[in-house]
Every structure is written in C-alpha cells, then in structure tokens.
Write an enzyme that holds these catalytic residues in place. Structure first.
Site, mmCIF file in Angstrom:
data_model
loop_
_atom_site.group_PDB
_atom_site.id
_atom_site.type_symbol
_atom_site.label_atom_id
_atom_site.label_comp_id
_atom_site.label_asym_id
_atom_site.label_seq_id
_atom_site.Cartn_x
_atom_site.Cartn_y
_atom_site.Cartn_z
ATOM 1 N N ARG A 154 0.837 -1.280 -0.129
ATOM 2 C CA ARG A 154 0.104 -0.214 -0.029
ATOM 3 C C ARG A 154 0.736 1.356 -0.022
ATOM 4 N NH1 ARG A 154 -3.782 2.042 3.779
ATOM 5 N NH2 ARG A 154 -2.292 1.734 5.362
ATOM 6 N N ASP B 116 5.184 -2.894 11.722
ATOM 7 C CA ASP B 116 3.847 -2.528 11.588
ATOM 8 C C ASP B 116 3.093 -1.996 12.991
ATOM 9 O OD1 ASP B 116 4.094 -5.117 12.055
ATOM 10 O OD2 ASP B 116 2.246 -5.737 10.905
ATOM 11 N N SER C 199 6.559 -5.365 7.942
ATOM 12 C CA SER C 199 5.870 -6.080 8.830
ATOM 13 C C SER C 199 6.523 -7.216 9.436
ATOM 14 C CB SER C 199 4.493 -6.366 8.755
ATOM 15 O OG SER C 199 3.954 -5.134 8.305
HETATM 16 C C1 BGC Z 1 6.171 -10.475 12.354
HETATM 17 C C2 BGC Z 1 5.998 -9.188 12.981
HETATM 18 C C3 BGC Z 1 4.787 -8.530 12.710
HETATM 19 C C4 BGC Z 1 3.792 -9.365 12.917
HETATM 20 C C5 BGC Z 1 2.347 -8.576 12.396
HETATM 21 C C6 BGC Z 1 4.781 -11.197 12.628
HETATM 22 O O1 BGC Z 1 4.965 -12.484 11.893
HETATM 23 O O2 BGC Z 1 7.203 -11.311 12.842
HETATM 24 O O3 BGC Z 1 7.232 -8.587 12.671
HETATM 25 O O4 BGC Z 1 4.860 -7.224 13.437
HETATM 26 O O5 BGC Z 1 3.787 -10.495 12.092
HETATM 27 O O6 BGC Z 1 2.144 -8.218 11.336
#
Ligand code: BGC
Length: 445
Positions: free
Chosen positions: A74, A192, A138
């Site tokens: 996005r 995120d 993320s």
């Molecule tokens: C990741 C995190 C992320 C979370 C939510 C997890 O699998 O290790 O870094 O914040 O997913 O997206």
C-alpha cells in the site's frame, strides 16, 4: 455414542481453556523473557529497539507511506497537519504476486520501486523536490537507527531470497535509484506494530502499546531507555523508546497435540509458537486438525473423512469467522459453507460441533492475546496506576466475531475492576500512517 461425543467435547474445551493459574504463569514467563531480551540475552522475545518514541502530535509535512507486510503493498500520500490531524491525499494498493513473495529479493524490491514510481507519477508527486518515505515493514528487523534495519527472518509465508541479513532500506533505496528516483528516500523504517502505536499516539497521548492481530501477530510498547540494558553506552535522545517485542515467537506456552502437529508440519518448527496459536495464518489449520481427530474418533461427519479436509491449510480462518457469525437455526450458513467445501451431508449436530471447535480455538487465541497484553501492561505499570491505550489493527481483531470481546473479557479476569483503565482502540491502517509520522519525527530532529 452421545456420551462419548460429550466427553470428547468437554475434554477439548478444557484443553483449549486457560486457567487463572496458567495465565499467571504465562505472564511471569513472559516477563522473564522480556527482561532477557532487553538485556541482550538469548530469549524467545527479541525486544527490538525501534529508535523512535511517541510523537508529540505537532509534527507537520507531506510524506509518502509505504506499507509492506501482506499480499498487498500500500502506498499513501499524507499531509500531517499538526494537532493530531492527518489528511490522506492519495492512496493506491498493488497486489504482491507469489513470484515476488517467494522469488528473488532483487525482483521484490524492483517491483516495490516500480510501484512507487507509478504512484508518484500518477498522483503528480514526482518532481525535483525531495520526498521522504515512511516504510512500514511487517517483519522482524534489527535496527541500529531509524533509517536502517536488517531483516532477521521472514514470516507469514514470505521467503524472497537474498533479503535475510540485509538492510531493507538499503535494498529499497538502491532499487529507487535504479529507477531514476534519486529524490525519493526512505526517511524512516518501522515495524507495523510501531506504526500502529505511533499513528494512535499522534492524536491520543495515552497510547503506549501497539498490537497486530491479523495474518501474523505482534506488539510493541514504550519502554524507559534506562531499562533497555542492551542499549547501555549508546548515545540516545530522550527518556523512552518504543520496543518491538516480536511476541509471535514467545514459546513458554502449554500446547495441545493439535498445536504440536501444526508446528511440526510448519516451515519453522519450534518457532513462532504464540503466533501459531493466535494468528489468522494458523487458526483455520488448528480447526482442521481438531476436526480430523474427531472424525477419526467417530464423532464427526459419520466418521467419513471429506476430501476437502485432507489437504493442509484448506480450512481458512475466515471460514471460522463465518461459522462464528452464523446465528441461524440449524446453522444453515455453516451448512452451505461446508457444502462448498465438498462436505455435503453434515447433520445439524456436526455443524454444532464444528462451531464449538471454532469457539474453543478463537476463545483461546483471544485469551492468549489478552494475557500477552496484560504482561506488557504490567511491565510498564505493575500496579496499573495509569490509563493505557492499546492501538490495535489486524483482520482477526477487526473481523472475527467475539475476538475483541474475548480479549476484553480476559483482561477483566486478570485485572478485575482495574481493567477499565485499559482502552483498546482499533487503529485501522495505522501501520502505514505511523511510518509517515515517524518520518516526520525524524525530519524534525
Ligand atoms: C512478524 C512481526 C509483525 C507481525 C504482524 C509477525 O509474523 O514477525 O514483525 O509485526 O507478524 O504483522
């Protein structure tokens, strides 16, 4: 037969429920792992410094936000107006094809840079003026500053080659330069959860926790720098810093046989145990494994194993959401879903059993989520003497019927009346917006 079914379902319910004693133990173990992570010792909680604190809410300026974490990429152009107000000037989503998620890392970053090029051209943002990007990524990143971060490992089905161990900002800046976009630079990189916390804190100063309950799960919180022992001796500004716990990997939890099978068959056995019990990527698979077991024991679908349930991961968490929302007599909606999956001759009792299974699994997920949040809250404020806002985003929290209520109910079990001091605020799309705000914070420094 009827008794056997009731006994089995009761046993299942117990296995998936968390007692007060288990929650207490969970929180204690969570704190132990948090402290180890903060001290830089080996821990299932990485406790990654994010090199940013909460914003003041006064930050201003125009920024591009890039949000990468799922099957969509996005892009947003945002105008931060100060006093907590934000205007969305432009937005565009791009689908991330499997070939980028699982192919060569170079192709993934070339594609992202190409999307940015299209976005800035289409929206008339391109030009000679410098544009700063807030990049939400993320995945677990080890940062040494707000403008860099090394990918520790991929999660959520991503496995693009040649990215683990590399600075993702470097990879993106290089790809941007190759596309001739020399005036566009990543000014901030954030997980995120960090973006979500910052986005809420921009307008609500009590926000000190950010959490995601979606395909993956994780949370971050505001920590005193003096307590981040692994940062000792490093030059830092201010008194607090956000810490990304990477709680997905927490593993001091009682598991059921179904969790253990799921873990064994996963691409990362022994890792991300909490995520495998909470997040949208896995809940459906736990349900499928429980159903398989009940079929084998002769108490579901007349012992017939439907073709549709033989394949791992076919039973999606969104099906569980759909079943949880079915309030019809005879569970007709559930019936039509099962029929679509090729299970044509379920009886009403079968459907009730399936619904019960979904409830146990999502109930446990909500309770584990609440226990994890409680652990963080107690770490920041052991007597719960202040108010805390938890900024939350993610499809499981937003869309799974009863999940949000389940978290609140479990927080009430843990904190009794004091739970009213905890406010959970859905902060939709917070992660992208937050990264743009972080870019603005960085700009001011
Ligand atoms: C990741 C995190 C992320 C979370 C939510 C997890 O699998 O290790 O870094 O914040 O997913 O997206």
């Amino acid at each position: 037969m009827k008794n056997l079914k009731i006994r089995l379902l009761d046993r299942l319910e117990q296995e998936f429920a968390l007692t007060a004693g288990q929650i207490k133990r969970f929180i204690k173990d969570f704190h132990f792992q948090m402290n180890k992570g903060l001290a830089g010792e080996k821990s299932s909680l990485e406790m990654l410094p994010a090199f940013v604190d909460r914003p003041s809410g006064k930050e201003k300026g125009r920024f591009i936000a890039l949000d990468l974490g799922g099957t969509n990429l996005r892009l947003l152009q945002l105008e931060l107006k100060g006093s907590g107000r934000i205007e969305k000037l432009a937005e565009r989503k791009f689908v991330l094809k499997e070939k980028y998620i699982k192919g060569k890392g170079k192709d993934l970053f070339d594609f992202i840079a190409g999307c940015i090029k299209r976005f800035v051209q289409e929206k008339g943002i391109a030009g000679t003026k410098k544009s700063d990007i807030g990049f939400t990524f993320s995945f677990p990143i080890r940062q040494a500053s707000i403008t860099s971060g090394v990918l520790m490992y991929w999660t959520k089905g991503f496995c693009a080659k040649g990215v683990v161990g590399k600075d993702v900002v470097g990879l993106l800046n290089r790809a941007l330069a190759e596309k001739g976009l020399y005036n566009i630079k990543v000014a901030a990189l954030a997980n995120d959860t960090v973006g979500t916390l910052v986005a809420r804190a921009y307008r609500e100063s009590e926000c000190d926790i950010g959490a995601i309950f979606g395909t993956g799960t994780n949370a971050c919180y505001r920590e005193k720098i003096s307590r981040i022992l692994k940062m000792k001796g490093r030059k830092t500004k201010g008194s607090h810093m956000i810490i990304n716990t990477e709680w997905a990997n927490f593993n001091k939890i009682n598991t059921t046989v179904y969790d253990r099978i799921l873990d064994k068959n996963s691409i990362n056995p022994g890792e991300h145990i909490l995520e495998k019990m909470i997040s949208g990527m896995y809940l459906g698979e736990i349900a499928r494994l429980v159903m398989l077991d009940l079929i084998k024991r002769g108490v579901l679908f007349n012992s017939k194993l439907p073709q549709a349930l033989r394949v791992p991961r076919v039973f999606k968490t969104e099906y569980m959401s759909y079943i949880a929302a079915d309030r019809t007599v005879g569970l007709v909606k559930t019936n039509s879903l099962l029929r679509k999956l090729g299970i044509k001759d379920s009886c009403c009792q079968d459907r009730q059993v399936v619904k019960k299974i979904c409830n146990f699994i999502s109930g446990r997920a909500a309770c584990l989520s609440a226990a994890s949040l409680a652990a963080i809250i107690l770490k920041i404020d052991p007597d719960l003497s202040r108010r805390h806002t938890v900024a939350v985003d993610g499809t499981v929290y937003e869309k799974y019927p009863g999940f949000a209520n389940g978290i609140n109910a479990c927080l009430k079990r843990i904190f009794a009346k004091k739970s009213s001091k905890i406010k959970i605020s859905l902060t939709k799309d917070g992660s992208g917006i937050g990264a743009a705000i972080i870019a603005a914070v960085t700009d001011e420094n």
